[in-house]
Design an enzyme around this catalytic site. Structure first.
Site, PDB file in Angstrom:
ATOM      1  CE1 TYR A 111      -3.089  -2.959   0.184  1.00 15.04           C
ATOM      2  CE2 TYR A 111      -3.717  -2.308   2.380  1.00 15.04           C
ATOM      3  CZ  TYR A 111      -3.871  -3.139   1.304  1.00 15.04           C
ATOM      4  OH  TYR A 111      -4.801  -4.148   1.339  1.00 15.04           O
ATOM      5  CG  HIS A 158      -1.007  -8.735  -0.032  1.00 17.61           C
ATOM      6  ND1 HIS A 158      -0.669  -7.416   0.115  1.00 17.61           N
ATOM      7  CD2 HIS A 158      -2.272  -8.726  -0.518  1.00 17.61           C
ATOM      8  CE1 HIS A 158      -1.685  -6.649  -0.255  1.00 17.61           C
ATOM      9  NE2 HIS A 158      -2.661  -7.424  -0.660  1.00 17.61           N
TER      10      HIS A 158
END
Length: 267
Positions: A68, A134
């Protein structure tokens, strides 16, 4: 102010999270994102105001990731200014290049450990509450070949993290995650229900479920004349195994509306 009073325990970790969690992609990056509208990354004052609003509304969970952009770094710097008992979920395995706007993945034990060490530093924490792998979509290979969940289990034993799991993209990956870990993060909404069996299995095993893309990254709310937010919250919170729905807003009005509708769905 409406307030989310409920707290949902995560397996036997001792962690309990609010039914809504704050996603923080938009405070860290604005490249290669899938939202229906463009946005400007908020400044520090705006982020702090939003986080305080979330806390005062009863939200205690923040979702972030190395992928992010600057999200972890900014949270580490900003959260130390105000003493709150935030539960932070971060991730490992995906890495974002701000210059190219592209991600790359590395699920080797060495890479995962280095990522988690870096997250401890950037978030300025002695231990991480939650770490999720992830996934790039190859869930089974990540779990069986790379042993990614075993790496997290080992770090949990060492006291580096309190809860582990995986942000999955397949049913098989979700079910394998629940066998080995505390949390599976899955996609589930009125238009996508292919991973329902993972949610049902979590209920049987008393494991945690985080919901991502509950509103299709904003597309479900934007492309409907009806109150699709309320309809999706009603649908999702009908599943008893759902621990938290991650919402990725930087708009105070949207946050207020989401909290209000989540409370209505939980009544």
């Amino acid at each position: 102010m409406t307030y989310l009073e409920r707290r949902n325990p995560i397996a036997d970790t001792g962690l309990s999270v609010s039914p809504l969690g704050m996603g923080t992609v938009k405070i860290g990056r604005d490249k290669a994102v899938k939202y229906p509208d463009g946005f400007q990354i908020p400044d520090d004052e705006q982020v702090m105001t939003l986080l305080e609003q979330a806390w005062e509304s009863g939200i205690n969970l923040i979702d972030t990731a190395p992928a992010y952009g600057r999200s972890e770094q900014r949270l580490g710097q900003l959260l130390k200014k105000v003493r709150r008992e935030w539960i932070i979920a971060t991730k490992a395995g995906e890495y974002f290049d701000a210059e190219t706007g592209e991600s790359h993945y590395d699920f080797t034990p060495e890479s995962l450990m280095k990522s988690i060490e870096n997250s401890l530093k950037t978030l300025q924490r002695d231990e991480l509450d939650i770490v999720l792998i992830h996934s790039d979509g190859n869930d089974e290979q990540i779990i069986r070949h790379h042993g990614a969940l075993e790496v997290l289990a080992d770090l949990k034993q060492r006291g580096w993290i309190r809860a582990s799991g995986m942000s999955t993209k397949t049913v098989t990956g979700g079910l394998l995650t629940l066998e080995q870990s505390d949390i599976a993060m899955v996609m589930h909404n009125l238009q996508y229900q292919e991973e329902r069996s993972v949610i049902e299995q979590a209920a049987k095993l008393n494991k945690g479920i985080f919901i991502k893309k509950a509103l299709g990254s904003g597309h479900l709310a934007k492309n409907s004349a009806d109150d699709n937010v309320q309809a999706n919250f009603d649908f999702i919170f009908n599943e008893p195994a759902v621990s938290s729905v991650i919402i990725g807003t930087i708009n105070p009005d949207h946050l207020r509306d989401n909290v209000h509708k989540a409370i209505k769905a939980l009544i």
